[in-house]
Design a protein around this motif. Structure first.
Motif, PDB file in Angstrom:
ATOM      1  N   ASP A  97      -5.979   5.154  10.714  1.00 44.77           N
ATOM      2  CA  ASP A  97      -7.128   4.690   9.930  1.00 44.77           C
ATOM      3  C   ASP A  97      -6.917   5.008   8.446  1.00 44.77           C
ATOM      4  OD1 ASP A  97      -8.528   3.638  12.049  1.00 44.77           O
ATOM      5  OD2 ASP A  97      -9.775   5.408  12.369  1.00 44.77           O
ATOM      6  N   GLY A  98      -6.421   6.202   8.164  1.00 46.06           N
ATOM      7  CA  GLY A  98      -6.157   6.574   6.776  1.00 46.06           C
ATOM      8  C   GLY A  98      -5.082   5.705   6.159  1.00 46.06           C
ATOM      9  N   ILE A  99      -4.017   5.463   6.900  1.00 45.83           N
ATOM     10  CA  ILE A  99      -2.932   4.607   6.409  1.00 45.83           C
ATOM     11  C   ILE A  99      -3.459   3.213   6.111  1.00 45.83           C
ATOM     12  CG2 ILE A  99      -0.762   3.470   7.033  1.00 45.83           C
ATOM     13  CD1 ILE A  99      -0.114   5.950   8.735  1.00 45.83           C
ATOM     14  N   HIS A 100      -4.214   2.667   7.047  1.00 47.96           N
ATOM     15  CA  HIS A 100      -4.735   1.306   6.876  1.00 47.96           C
ATOM     16  C   HIS A 100      -5.611   1.198   5.633  1.00 47.96           C
ATOM     17  CE1 HIS A 100      -7.637  -2.004   7.526  1.00 47.96           C
ATOM     18  NE2 HIS A 100      -6.596  -2.621   8.041  1.00 47.96           N
ATOM     19  N   ASP A 101      -6.494   2.175   5.429  1.00 55.59           N
ATOM     20  CA  ASP A 101      -7.396   2.111   4.273  1.00 55.59           C
ATOM     21  C   ASP A 101      -6.631   2.212   2.959  1.00 55.59           C
ATOM     22  OD1 ASP A 101      -9.491   1.840   5.969  1.00 55.59           O
ATOM     23  OD2 ASP A 101     -10.299   3.858   5.701  1.00 55.59           O
ATOM     24  N   SER A 106      -3.740  -2.913  -1.220  1.00 54.26           N
ATOM     25  CA  SER A 106      -2.475  -3.359  -1.797  1.00 54.26           C
ATOM     26  C   SER A 106      -2.098  -4.725  -1.230  1.00 54.26           C
ATOM     27  CB  SER A 106      -1.366  -2.348  -1.482  1.00 54.26           C
ATOM     28  OG  SER A 106      -1.019  -2.420  -0.107  1.00 54.26           O
ATOM     29  N   GLN A 107      -0.970  -5.242  -1.648  1.00 52.72           N
ATOM     30  CA  GLN A 107      -0.488  -6.522  -1.142  1.00 52.72           C
ATOM     31  C   GLN A 107       0.522  -6.318  -0.013  1.00 52.72           C
ATOM     32  OE1 GLN A 107       1.001  -8.873  -4.393  1.00 52.72           O
ATOM     33  NE2 GLN A 107      -0.974  -8.970  -5.430  1.00 52.72           N
ATOM     34  N   TYR A 108       0.509  -5.139   0.583  1.00 51.06           N
ATOM     35  CA  TYR A 108       1.480  -4.836   1.634  1.00 51.06           C
ATOM     36  C   TYR A 108       0.893  -5.061   3.019  1.00 51.06           C
ATOM     37  CZ  TYR A 108       4.724  -2.872  -1.712  1.00 51.06           C
ATOM     38  OH  TYR A 108       5.607  -2.720  -2.751  1.00 51.06           O
ATOM     39  N   SER A 319      -0.548   6.452   0.347  1.00 51.22           N
ATOM     40  CA  SER A 319      -0.703   6.376  -1.112  1.00 51.22           C
ATOM     41  C   SER A 319       0.543   6.894  -1.821  1.00 51.22           C
ATOM     42  CB  SER A 319      -1.930   7.179  -1.549  1.00 51.22           C
ATOM     43  OG  SER A 319      -3.118   6.677  -0.969  1.00 51.22           O
ATOM     44  N   LEU A 320       1.097   7.991  -1.312  1.00 58.64           N
ATOM     45  CA  LEU A 320       2.324   8.537  -1.883  1.00 58.64           C
ATOM     46  C   LEU A 320       3.465   7.537  -1.755  1.00 58.64           C
ATOM     47  CD1 LEU A 320       4.028  10.900  -3.028  1.00 58.64           C
ATOM     48  CD2 LEU A 320       4.244  11.746  -0.673  1.00 58.64           C
TER      49      LEU A 320
END
Length: 347
Positions: A97-101, A106-108, A319-320
């Motif tokens: 969930d964190g990764i998805h948010d 972004s455009q990824y 984000s990193l």
């Protein structure tokens, strides 16, 4: 007959893929192929009217961009790969969930792989996903097979490890010290006066083993270490297994007055076992868990456990990775999000 499978392009050649082409989109929209491509990949470079015509053509034809061809032309795939050991485990659901948010804005695009706690499966997934030339990879943990280490060592794409902290400062990692967290729970139990503290472990993935190391170090420092107190199995972790391991522990560990379960699923099962057999928690035996799953606060008695920053790990790791892909030097390459011991009624 499917007319699309027999459609011919302008040169009269039969195309058998069954997929609409960019050339067909451009023809239907009444623009050049280059303009259609720009409308899809760099919309700010074309007029609003042109974007609208291309969008209508895309919708009518059901056109799907060839991402592999675009990646070859631009050296960027706009794809991020995330490999986790489980899709059903609440811990990794929160991480995803964190990764998805983090990626959503972004455009990824995100490719998710389930390694099922298997080195072989991780190797297979990585081999498949690297063929898509991803711009970055998110991996769970620090320990990988020699094959995966060779593959990762030979690629130039950035890789961020999640859940634990890399030893080398230059490596990209986001998480907390599993070792320290295991020690913290053990020291809490020791501080409450317990002496025969058993450790229950299942799955035996690298995170469980690091927590077990933290448990051993704390027990040794207190002069309480005893290998007989460790009850471990490689079986997948479940609530039912927690009940069974609690039974095994109480049957084989004389004088056991506390149990540190490597995760909350096992701890829930341990509490249920005690309730069914008239064993009072914590009066007869204390129970501690790990991860602070939502149900842990509502157990009776409520479970003392270690709260882990699962969602923040996913968000900060993604984000990193995005920062590094964009060429921005991060303020930190090794991000320690810490953990919190939640003391409740079970200890």
């Amino acid at each position: 007959m499917n007319t699309r499978t027999m459609n011919k392009n302008g040169a009269g050649k039969v195309r058998g893929t069954g997929r609409a082409t960019l050339e067909e989109v451009a023809q239907l929209a009444g623009v050049s192929t280059m303009t259609a491509s720009r409308a899809l990949s760099q919309p700010r470079l074309v007029s609003e009217a042109t974007r609208a015509k291309v969008a209508l053509a895309v919708a009518e034809l059901g056109y799907v961009p060839n991402r592999a061809a675009r990646a070859l032309a631009s050296s960027q795939s706009r794809v991020i790969v995330a490999l986790v050991p489980s899709l059903s485990n609440a811990v990794f659901s929160a991480v995803l969930d964190g990764i998805h948010d983090a990626v959503e804005a972004s455009q990824y695009q995100l490719l998710i792989g389930n390694t099922r706690y298997s080195d072989v499966e991780e190797e297979k997934l990585l081999n498949i996903y690297l063929q898509s030339n991803p711009d970055g990879v998110l991996l769970s943990g620090l320990s990988h097979s020699p094959h995966v280490q060779r593959v990762l060592g030979s690629t130039r794409i950035p890789i961020v490890s999640m859940m634990d902290l890399a030893e080398r400062e230059q490596d990209l990692s986001v998480g907390f010290s599993q070792l320290d967290a295991g020690g913290a729970m053990t020291r809490h139990l020791i501080g409450r006066g317990y002496r025969r503290i058993a450790f229950i472990g299942a799955q035996l993935d690298e995170r469980t083993l690091r927590r077990a190391d933290g448990y051993r170090q704390a027990m040794q420092a207190a002069g309480l270490a005893d290998p007989a107190l460790e009850v471990m199995t490689s079986e997948p972790s479940t609530v039912a297994l927690g009940a069974e391991l609690m039974r095994r522990t109480l049957d084989t560990v004389p004088g056991c007055d506390a149990v540190f379960c490597c995760n909350d699923d096992l701890a829930h099962g341990a509490i249920y076992y005690c309730q069914r057999h008239g064993i009072r928690v914590p009066h007869d035996v204390a129970i501690g868990g790990f991860n602070d799953l939502p149900a842990s606060a509502w157990m009776v008695p409520s479970l003392t456990t270690v709260e882990t920053p699962r969602y923040p790990i996913g968000f900060e790791a993604a984000s990193l990775l995005l920062d590094v892909i964009a060429g921005r030097e991060p303020a930190q390459r090794r991000i320690d999000l810490g953990f919190t011991l939640r003391e409740r009624e079970s200890t």
